[in-house]
Structure formats: C-alpha cells, structure tokens
Design a protein around this motif. Structure first.
Motif, short mmCIF file in Angstrom:
data_model
loop_
_atom_site.label_atom_id
_atom_site.label_comp_id
_atom_site.label_asym_id
_atom_site.label_seq_id
_atom_site.Cartn_x
_atom_site.Cartn_y
_atom_site.Cartn_z
N GLY A 179 0.85 -1.44 -0.04
CA GLY A 179 -0.01 0.17 0.22
C GLY A 179 0.77 1.54 0.20
O GLY A 179 0.47 1.98 -0.40
N LEU A 215 -6.34 3.79 -4.67
CA LEU A 215 -6.63 2.56 -3.35
C LEU A 215 -7.95 2.34 -3.12
O LEU A 215 -8.43 3.21 -3.02
N GLU A 270 -6.43 -0.53 2.04
CA GLU A 270 -5.62 0.38 1.51
C GLU A 270 -4.57 1.16 1.62
O GLU A 270 -3.71 1.41 1.87
#
Length: 193
Positions: A78, A156, A160
C-alpha cells in the motif's frame, strides 16, 4: 529469479530493495507492474481524449522515478502504491505544464470535480487546477491530501489507504469526505476567478 507471490512477499522485496538488493528489484518488477499499469490506466482514463502521454510511458516514467527513490523505507504494498500514485500525478502535472507552456498558456477547460471521484468511469477536469488545490490542501492537512491522491489518483481502497498511512479505515472515510468537499469548494472558487 526467486519464487515470490503475495502482498507479504512484495513487502519483503520492497524492504530488500531499500537495503540495496538489486536482485530484489528484479523480482519485484513483474509483481508490481500490473498494479502500476492499473494505476496508469486509471489516471489516463480521466485525461482528455487524444492525450499525448500514453499509459506505458506513464508507467515507464514512474519506474524511472521510483528507481531514484530506492532508499525509501518501504512499509508495504500500500505504501509503495501510494508513492507510485504520487509520482504518476507528478509526471502528469509536469507533462501538462510542459504542454501548457508549449501552447503559451494552453487551452484548459475548467470543469468542476464532482462527488463521484472514484465511481465515475471518466472525469474531465483541469489537472493543473486540481494539482494547485491539492497543494493548498496539503499545506492545511497533508493527510487529507494524501488520501485524495491515493484513493482518486491511485485507486487504492479504503483499507489499502489506511494501511499506507497507518490510520484506521474510519479515519480514511471521514477525511475522504471532508477533503472532497474542501477540494470542490476550492475548484469552484478557481473557476469563478
């Protein structure tokens, strides 16, 4: 090449690469390339038709800039995607600025950003105005600006983004809502000037 799969392995490879292991980079590239192509496709899907920068060129330029960031203490996948999203944004902004200079001010059409930032399949907006607004937001609240960058530009998920920023998912959701409202007001103000 070493056999590697999964997020934990990507995290390990990122850490090994940070420590200077070039073999880790060679193993990492095929694992993250599809993610970077996904990010590039998301970015380019929001650009005007006929954009002179192609997704492959965006991925390549991002890789070049990531190589310069080798000594980053990578946390996990991430975090890597968050940095990649920021670098892609910088590449596109640099490209837009260069193109604008070439056109002596450019022909920028300003269309306000709406609440469907991620859900919309295609949004037209002035990337330079959005960049200025994000820079202004970062001056006030860096985390909210990073959340917009990761969610909108990087695609994302809430989880994340939370992982990359070491905050809770609820914090990301709350900051996401507030940051969108702030940006909309900022961009509407820019359009009125």
């Amino acid at each position: 090449m070493r056999p590697v799969t999964g997020s934990a392995s990507i995290t390990q490879l990122l850490r090994e690469w940070s420590d200077g292991d070039d073999a880790a980079l060679a193993a990492l590239v095929p694992l993250v390339e599809s993610e970077l192509r996904r990010l590039a496709a998301a970015y380019m899907g929001r650009e005007r038709p006929g954009h002179t920068l192609q997704p492959t060129a965006l991925v390549n330029e991002t890789f070049i800039r990531l190589l310069d960031a080798q000594r980053v203490p990578w946390q996990d996948r991430g975090h890597f995607l968050g940095v990649a999203a920021r670098l892609m944004r910088r590449v596109l902004v640099d490209h837009a600025r260069t193109r604008g200079r070439q056109k002596r001010g450019g022909d920028h059409e300003v269309i306000p950003l709406n609440d469907a930032m991620i859900a919309a399949p295609r949004l037209d907006f002035n990337l330079l105005a959005l960049d200025r607004a994000l820079e202004a937001l970062a001056a006030v609240d860096e985390r909210k600006a990073r959340i917009i960058e990761m969610r909108f530009f990087g695609g994302l998920t809430v989880d994340e983004t939370a992982s990359a920023l070491s905050v809770s998912a609820d914090t990301v959701k709350r900051d996401w809502r507030l940051a969108k409202m702030w940006l909309l007001r900022q961009l509407d103000g820019d359009r009125g000037e």
